[in-house]
Motif scaffolding. Structure first.
Motif, PDB file in Angstrom:
ATOM      1  N   TYR A  28      -3.670  18.081 -10.050  1.00  0.00           N
ATOM      2  CA  TYR A  28      -2.935  18.334 -11.285  1.00  0.00           C
ATOM      3  C   TYR A  28      -1.770  17.377 -11.533  1.00  0.00           C
ATOM      4  O   TYR A  28      -1.377  17.161 -12.677  1.00  0.00           O
ATOM      5  N   GLN A  29      -1.218  16.825 -10.492  1.00  0.00           N
ATOM      6  CA  GLN A  29      -0.034  15.975 -10.658  1.00  0.00           C
ATOM      7  C   GLN A  29      -0.266  14.536 -10.218  1.00  0.00           C
ATOM      8  O   GLN A  29       0.018  13.601 -10.952  1.00  0.00           O
ATOM      9  N   PHE A  30      -0.759  14.370  -9.011  1.00  0.00           N
ATOM     10  CA  PHE A  30      -0.844  13.032  -8.422  1.00  0.00           C
ATOM     11  C   PHE A  30      -1.924  12.169  -9.062  1.00  0.00           C
ATOM     12  O   PHE A  30      -1.660  11.064  -9.540  1.00  0.00           O
ATOM     13  N   VAL A  31      -3.157  12.638  -9.091  1.00  0.00           N
ATOM     14  CA  VAL A  31      -4.271  11.839  -9.615  1.00  0.00           C
ATOM     15  C   VAL A  31      -4.057  11.450 -11.087  1.00  0.00           C
ATOM     16  O   VAL A  31      -4.263  10.291 -11.441  1.00  0.00           O
ATOM     17  N   PRO A  32      -3.598  12.357 -11.952  1.00  0.00           N
ATOM     18  CA  PRO A  32      -3.359  11.947 -13.341  1.00  0.00           C
ATOM     19  C   PRO A  32      -2.261  10.871 -13.484  1.00  0.00           C
ATOM     20  O   PRO A  32      -2.275  10.102 -14.443  1.00  0.00           O
ATOM     21  N   ALA A  33      -1.340  10.816 -12.550  1.00  0.00           N
ATOM     22  CA  ALA A  33      -0.256   9.824 -12.623  1.00  0.00           C
ATOM     23  C   ALA A  33      -0.671   8.457 -12.088  1.00  0.00           C
ATOM     24  O   ALA A  33       0.008   7.457 -12.349  1.00  0.00           O
ATOM     25  N   LYS A  59       0.839  -1.193   0.000  1.00  0.00           N
ATOM     26  CA  LYS A  59       0.000   0.000   0.000  1.00  0.00           C
ATOM     27  C   LYS A  59       0.879   1.250   0.000  1.00  0.00           C
ATOM     28  O   LYS A  59       1.810   1.369   0.782  1.00  0.00           O
ATOM     29  N   LEU A  60       0.561   2.169  -0.900  1.00  0.00           N
ATOM     30  CA  LEU A  60       1.233   3.460  -0.979  1.00  0.00           C
ATOM     31  C   LEU A  60       0.323   4.479  -0.308  1.00  0.00           C
ATOM     32  O   LEU A  60      -0.821   4.677  -0.719  1.00  0.00           O
ATOM     33  N   ARG A  61       0.824   5.123   0.736  1.00  0.00           N
ATOM     34  CA  ARG A  61       0.030   6.129   1.451  1.00  0.00           C
ATOM     35  C   ARG A  61       0.625   7.505   1.194  1.00  0.00           C
ATOM     36  O   ARG A  61       1.799   7.731   1.451  1.00  0.00           O
ATOM     37  N   ILE A  62      -0.216   8.396   0.689  1.00  0.00           N
ATOM     38  CA  ILE A  62       0.254   9.738   0.334  1.00  0.00           C
ATOM     39  C   ILE A  62      -0.781  10.754   0.786  1.00  0.00           C
ATOM     40  O   ILE A  62      -1.989  10.552   0.624  1.00  0.00           O
ATOM     41  N   ASN A  63      -0.292  11.844   1.325  1.00  0.00           N
ATOM     42  CA  ASN A  63      -1.137  12.971   1.702  1.00  0.00           C
ATOM     43  C   ASN A  63      -0.622  14.168   0.917  1.00  0.00           C
ATOM     44  O   ASN A  63       0.515  14.572   1.077  1.00  0.00           O
ATOM     45  N   VAL A  64      -1.440  14.692   0.020  1.00  0.00           N
ATOM     46  CA  VAL A  64      -1.017  15.793  -0.844  1.00  0.00           C
ATOM     47  C   VAL A  64      -2.018  16.934  -0.763  1.00  0.00           C
ATOM     48  O   VAL A  64      -3.173  16.745  -0.399  1.00  0.00           O
ATOM     49  N   PRO A 120       0.929  -3.518 -10.577  1.00  0.00           N
ATOM     50  CA  PRO A 120      -0.415  -4.026 -10.289  1.00  0.00           C
ATOM     51  C   PRO A 120      -0.567  -4.644  -8.905  1.00  0.00           C
ATOM     52  O   PRO A 120      -1.685  -4.800  -8.423  1.00  0.00           O
ATOM     53  N   ARG A 121       0.525  -4.984  -8.254  1.00  0.00           N
ATOM     54  CA  ARG A 121       0.428  -5.584  -6.919  1.00  0.00           C
ATOM     55  C   ARG A 121       0.402  -4.527  -5.822  1.00  0.00           C
ATOM     56  O   ARG A 121       0.572  -4.822  -4.657  1.00  0.00           O
ATOM     57  N   SER A 122       0.216  -3.276  -6.206  1.00  0.00           N
ATOM     58  CA  SER A 122       0.172  -2.204  -5.224  1.00  0.00           C
ATOM     59  C   SER A 122      -1.230  -1.622  -5.160  1.00  0.00           C
ATOM     60  O   SER A 122      -2.034  -1.774  -6.062  1.00  0.00           O
ATOM     61  N   SER A 123      -1.494  -0.956  -4.073  1.00  0.00           N
ATOM     62  CA  SER A 123      -2.748  -0.227  -3.919  1.00  0.00           C
ATOM     63  C   SER A 123      -2.393   1.130  -3.355  1.00  0.00           C
ATOM     64  O   SER A 123      -1.253   1.378  -2.976  1.00  0.00           O
ATOM     65  N   ARG A 124      -3.350   2.018  -3.294  1.00  0.00           N
ATOM     66  CA  ARG A 124      -3.025   3.339  -2.781  1.00  0.00           C
ATOM     67  C   ARG A 124      -4.066   3.784  -1.787  1.00  0.00           C
ATOM     68  O   ARG A 124      -5.220   3.380  -1.832  1.00  0.00           O
ATOM     69  N   ASP A 125      -3.612   4.608  -0.897  1.00  0.00           N
ATOM     70  CA  ASP A 125      -4.455   5.225   0.109  1.00  0.00           C
ATOM     71  C   ASP A 125      -3.980   6.667   0.155  1.00  0.00           C
ATOM     72  O   ASP A 125      -2.907   6.948   0.652  1.00  0.00           O
ATOM     73  N   HIS A 126      -4.741   7.559  -0.447  1.00  0.00           N
ATOM     74  CA  HIS A 126      -4.275   8.944  -0.468  1.00  0.00           C
ATOM     75  C   HIS A 126      -5.347   9.890   0.053  1.00  0.00           C
ATOM     76  O   HIS A 126      -6.536   9.597   0.003  1.00  0.00           O
ATOM     77  N   MET A 127      -4.868  11.000   0.557  1.00  0.00           N
ATOM     78  CA  MET A 127      -5.751  12.035   1.068  1.00  0.00           C
ATOM     79  C   MET A 127      -5.317  13.341   0.450  1.00  0.00           C
ATOM     80  O   MET A 127      -4.132  13.583   0.215  1.00  0.00           O
ATOM     81  N   THR A 128      -6.252  14.185   0.149  1.00  0.00           N
ATOM     82  CA  THR A 128      -5.911  15.525  -0.272  1.00  0.00           C
ATOM     83  C   THR A 128      -6.398  16.494   0.794  1.00  0.00           C
ATOM     84  O   THR A 128      -7.458  16.300   1.396  1.00  0.00           O
ATOM     85  N   THR A 129      -5.597  17.481   1.027  1.00  0.00           N
ATOM     86  CA  THR A 129      -5.958  18.492   2.031  1.00  0.00           C
ATOM     87  C   THR A 129      -5.858  19.869   1.388  1.00  0.00           C
ATOM     88  O   THR A 129      -4.993  20.106   0.561  1.00  0.00           O
ATOM     89  N   ALA A 130      -6.737  20.735   1.775  1.00  0.00           N
ATOM     90  CA  ALA A 130      -6.698  22.109   1.271  1.00  0.00           C
ATOM     91  C   ALA A 130      -5.459  22.790   1.821  1.00  0.00           C
ATOM     92  O   ALA A 130      -5.159  22.693   2.996  1.00  0.00           O
ATOM     93  N   SER A 131      -4.722  23.427   0.936  1.00  0.00           N
ATOM     94  CA  SER A 131      -3.530  24.134   1.393  1.00  0.00           C
ATOM     95  C   SER A 131      -3.938  25.460   1.985  1.00  0.00           C
ATOM     96  O   SER A 131      -4.917  26.072   1.585  1.00  0.00           O
TER      97      SER A 131
END
Length: 92
Positions: free
Chosen positions: A65-70, A53-58, A79-90
């Protein structure tokens, strides 16, 4: 080995020619060793590919503009990975 198998595998002469049993045993052993090597290589490939699992907070702007399109390319490549991401208002 011959005692265990109950057959003579090799002539003990200067020519050292194998019996039919010895030759059959040798070829089968070669296939087994090749299968073991292939299995080891297959397992080793799992170490080479990232997984888990890749965990990212952006921030929202970067995420949109950068993370979601990638993400599609990343998930297709790994394919053996998954993601857990959060976006926060800057707050800038």
């Amino acid at each position: 080995m011959e005692d265990r198998l109950g057959v003579r595998l090799l002539n003990r002469t200067t020519r050292g020619s194998p019996h039919a049993e010895g030759e059959a045993f040798y070829h089968r052993a070669q296939r087994i060793l090749a299968d073991i090597e292939e299995a080891e290589n297959e397992v080793a490939r799992f170490r080479e590919r990232p997984h888990g699992k890749l965990r990212i907070n952006v921030g929202t702007a970067f995420g949109g503009y950068q993370f979601v399109p990638a993400l599609p390319e990343f998930l297709a490549r790994y394919p053996r990975s998954s993601r857990d991401h959060m976006t926060t208002a800057s707050s800038t």
